[in-house]
Design an enzyme around this catalytic site. Structure first.
Site, PDB file in Angstrom:
ATOM      1  N   LYS A   1       0.839  -1.197   0.000  1.00 45.97           N
ATOM      2  CA  LYS A   1       0.000   0.000   0.000  1.00 45.97           C
ATOM      3  C   LYS A   1       0.878   1.252   0.000  1.00 45.97           C
ATOM      4  CE  LYS A   1      -3.534   2.360   2.682  1.00 45.97           C
ATOM      5  NZ  LYS A   1      -4.488   2.341   3.771  1.00 45.97           N
TER       6      LYS A   1
ATOM      7  N   GLU B   1      10.444  -4.717   4.526  1.00 44.43           N
ATOM      8  CA  GLU B   1      10.543  -6.116   4.096  1.00 44.43           C
ATOM      9  C   GLU B   1      10.256  -6.243   2.600  1.00 44.43           C
ATOM     10  OE1 GLU B   1       8.857  -4.937   6.637  1.00 44.43           O
ATOM     11  OE2 GLU B   1       8.928  -6.256   8.384  1.00 44.43           O
TER      12      GLU B   1
ATOM     13  N   GLY C   1      -4.951  -1.780   4.804  1.00 48.95           N
ATOM     14  CA  GLY C   1      -4.118  -2.897   4.331  1.00 48.95           C
ATOM     15  C   GLY C   1      -4.768  -4.253   4.602  1.00 48.95           C
TER      16      GLY C   1
ATOM     17  N   GLU D   1      -4.897  -6.720  14.587  1.00 48.73           N
ATOM     18  CA  GLU D   1      -4.380  -5.401  14.212  1.00 48.73           C
ATOM     19  C   GLU D   1      -5.506  -4.360  14.273  1.00 48.73           C
ATOM     20  OE1 GLU D   1      -2.583  -4.314  10.224  1.00 48.73           O
ATOM     21  OE2 GLU D   1      -0.735  -4.788  11.290  1.00 48.73           O
TER      22      GLU D   1
ATOM     23  N   HIS E   1      -5.676 -33.059  17.663  1.00 49.88           N
ATOM     24  CA  HIS E   1      -4.552 -33.855  18.156  1.00 49.88           C
ATOM     25  C   HIS E   1      -3.433 -32.955  18.666  1.00 49.88           C
ATOM     26  CE1 HIS E   1      -6.343 -37.576  16.665  1.00 49.88           C
ATOM     27  NE2 HIS E   1      -6.844 -36.787  15.724  1.00 49.88           N
TER      28      HIS E   1
ATOM     29  N   LYS F   1       9.317  -0.836  14.363  1.00 47.28           N
ATOM     30  CA  LYS F   1       9.894  -0.515  13.045  1.00 47.28           C
ATOM     31  C   LYS F   1      10.959   0.566  13.204  1.00 47.28           C
ATOM     32  CE  LYS F   1       5.733  -1.197  10.186  1.00 47.28           C
ATOM     33  NZ  LYS F   1       4.766  -0.575   9.290  1.00 47.28           N
TER      34      LYS F   1
HETATM   35  O1  LIG Z   1       1.059  -2.762   2.227  1.00 51.12           O
HETATM   36  P1  LIG Z   1       2.151  -2.160   3.036  1.00 51.12           P
HETATM   37  O2  LIG Z   1       2.116  -0.668   3.032  1.00 51.12           O
HETATM   38  O3  LIG Z   1       3.488  -2.697   2.586  1.00 51.12           O
HETATM   39  O4  LIG Z   1       1.944  -2.586   4.530  1.00 51.12           O
HETATM   40  C1  LIG Z   1       2.000  -3.925   4.916  1.00 51.12           C
HETATM   41  C2  LIG Z   1       1.432  -4.131   6.285  1.00 51.12           C
HETATM   42  O5  LIG Z   1       2.166  -3.397   7.235  1.00 51.12           O
HETATM   43  C3  LIG Z   1       1.296  -2.883   8.243  1.00 51.12           C
HETATM   44  O6  LIG Z   1       1.226  -1.508   8.079  1.00 51.12           O
HETATM   45  C4  LIG Z   1       1.767  -3.208   9.623  1.00 51.12           C
HETATM   46  O7  LIG Z   1       3.118  -3.024   9.769  1.00 51.12           O
HETATM   47  C5  LIG Z   1      -0.029  -3.540   7.957  1.00 51.12           C
HETATM   48  O8  LIG Z   1      -1.101  -2.820   8.439  1.00 51.12           O
HETATM   49  C6  LIG Z   1       0.011  -3.685   6.482  1.00 51.12           C
HETATM   50  O9  LIG Z   1      -0.938  -4.591   6.015  1.00 51.12           O
END
Ligand SMILES: O=P(O)(O)OC[C@H]1O[C@](O)(CO)[C@@H](O)[C@@H]1O
Length: 546
Positions: A206, A212, A267, A353, A384, A512
């Site tokens: 988004k 990451e 998101g 969240e 199980h 973060k």
């Molecule tokens: O789509 P983006 O901006 O990479 O965010 C990924 C995810 O990171 C978050 O902001 C949480 O760190 C979520 O709410 C979101 O779905």
């Protein structure tokens, strides 16, 4: 606005709880032959049975009063009308517009968002069709065989869960993969067997700033360029999904290959937007639209059904009953449907969240519990593993059981065995087994009296454990859309009663930020002293191991 605990219905429920807590559901069923009819709702093919809950008609009526006093009706209208109900981020919350198959205008700041929604859906249709038919070619002229979605959180969990859930509808010639973790093992293991000439990367974020995703995206690009040594190949092998055009361009993806969505899509509520592109690639756009239709069907139900017959409202209120009056702190999601293997993980983000908050919408600390810990895994595997605690543990865990009447691939007795376990577990959790019944079962073993008593005690099940059952014909795209939307609106209902903002996620930010500082401190041998003793000690030890 008063705190939720000051609402008259909340106070009534506190008193009412005292009359319900000592009662056993066994007796409630015995006393009321109409219980199943009173406490179940049909919606299309889906049956929601909530009769195995510690409730009476009075409980439900009072919970509904609580929802009314909390302003749920007005809040539902506010969401559907595009009001900026995400107050901390000053945004509308309109995932319902993404699946608004009626095309009824939905306005944000006076502008109808539906033409834009439909435009992106059209682009998704054209693109997914061209990839699926082989018309879209990689840089060396070959058709795409593998799609790798690079995203995390809402840009990963929704599409991944849906692609797995709808595998029977997938084109086997186009395999979907999902990379989310910044741990390189994730990317490396997924890329190892893939052919770069036939691989399409979907970089989904988004914000297009998520560490990451950007790191994985850069490494994927390097992997491609190492093997196809031609910068122009990027345009045939990378597409982006984002709200942030300039960051997409900065990353090096042609804006013509960008599918957009909007800041009014959260998101964790975004699988219905362009974030669902891997779904459309896997199952085709017609099936993707059936998924949207299923969700829209539930949206209309949520928007218009009276609360007493409104499934997400009832789901939310039952959760509140256990969390706020019985002290439950968790909620298990137990699909007796292997295709829903990822549903509990998906709902962890959707729910935790959204409602893992302790500051209310007016900035005051709340004085009551809010969102539960969500966990689960498919039955019968869970039986199980952790069901022992559900049956005889010291904590109360309300559970959702989900199952399809029909299997996609009937095989001997498998499905009936599966369903019999679903039904048996909800029955056992409700009924339990009395010590007398346990004694009778072991009577034939002729044990000495003290052993018999100890064993009978160990074999006693208290029962009275609440469950909801969801039964549907089969897990098709429409039904899956319905199920996901039911949970989304359950979460909304609870957020309204708890008077919190379910649509921000401030709690993910601190970690973060600190990680950025620590990242800069990791290279080299210099001792680190800027943190607490534990963090310093861990960093220094890590350095000593390298
Ligand atoms: O789509 P983006 O901006 O990479 O965010 C990924 C995810 O990171 C978050 O902001 C949480 O760190 C979520 O709410 C979101 O779905």
């Amino acid at each position: 606005m008063p705190q939720s605990t000051d609402l008259p219905a909340w106070r009534t429920l506190s008193e009412h709880y005292k009359t319900i807590a000592p009662r056993h559901m066994r007796d409630m069923f015995a006393d009321d032959p109409g219980r199943f009819d009173a406490f179940s709702v049909r919606l299309g093919d889906l049956l929601f049975d909530y009769s195995k809950n510690r409730i009476t008609r009075e409980t439900v009526a009072t919970l509904i009063r609580l929802a009314e006093e909390a302003g749920l009706r007005e809040k539902i209208d506010a969401m559907f009308n595009g009001e900026r109900i995400n107050v901390t981020e000053n945004r509308a919350v309109l995932h319902v517009a993404l699946r608004n198959r009626s095309n009824r205008p939905i306005l944000v700041d006076g502008k109808d968002v539906m033409p834009e929604v439909n435009r992106v859906l059209d682009r998704m249709r054209r693109f997914s069709q061209s990839v699926r038919t082989g018309e879209w070619r990689g840089a060396t002229g070959k058709a795409i065989t593998d799609v790798v979605n690079i995203g995390i959180g809402g840009s990963d969990l929704g599409p991944k869960m849906v692609v797995k859930a709808l595998l029977p509808y997938a084109d086997p010639r186009l395999r979907a993969h999902f990379v989310s973790n910044v741990d390189e093992s994730d990317l490396v293991e997924i890329l190892r067997p893939l052919n770069p000439e036939t691989t399409l990367f979907v970089v989904a974020s988004k914000t297009f700033t998520t560490q990451e995703t950007m790191t994985n995206g850069r490494s994927a690009r390097a992997w491609l360029l190492e093997r196809i040594q031609d910068e122009t190949a990027i345009a045939r092998h990378f597409v982006a999904i984002s709200t942030n055009r300039s960051k997409v361009v900065e990353f090096g993806i042609d804006p013509l290959n960008m599918f957009e969505f909007w800041d009014w899509v959260g998101g964790r509520y975004s699988l219905w937007s362009a974030i669902g592109l891997p779904i459309a690639l896997s199952i085709g756009m017609d099936h993707f639209e059936e998924l949207l239709e299923g969700a829209h069907f539930v949206d209309e139900h949520f928007r218009t059904a009276p609360f007493a017959r409104n499934i997400p409202v009832l789901m939310g209120l039952l959760g509140i009953w256990y969390i706020n009056f019985f002290g439950a702190q968790s909620h298990a999601v137990l699909p007796y449907d292997q295709y829903l293997e990822d549903l509990p993980t998906y709902l962890q983000q959707a729910d935790m969240e959204s409602n893992g908050k302790t500051i209310d919408i007016e900035g005051r600390p709340v004085t009551y519990s809010t969102g539960p810990v969500i966990f689960g895994q498919p039955g019968t595997n869970g039986q199980h593993a952790f069901y022992q605690l559900l049956h005889q543990g010291s904590v109360l865990v309300p559970c959702d059981f989900l199952a399809a009447a029909e299997s996609h691939y009937p095989l001997a007795e498998h499905h009936d065995i599966l369903i019999s376990n679903f039904l048996a577990q909800t029955e056992a959790l409700m009924r339990g087994r009395t010590t007398d019944e346990a004694r009778q079962e072991i009577a034939a073993e002729n044990l000495p009296p003290d052993r018999l008593e100890a064993l009978a005690a160990a074999k006693t099940f208290p029962g009275n454990k609440p469950t909801n059952s969801f039964l549907y014909r089969r897990l098709d795209p429409h039904t899956l859309g319905m199920l996901i939307a039911l949970y989304e609106h359950k979460i909304f209902t609870q957020g309204v009663v708890w008077h919190i903002n379910s649509f921000d996620q401030m709690g993910v930010e601190l970690g973060k930020k600190l990680a950025k500082t620590i990242l800069a401190e990791l290279p080299g041998d210099a001792p680190v002293t800027s943190h607490d003793a534990s963090t310093n000690g861990l960093i220094c030890y890590l350095k000593s191991l390298r």
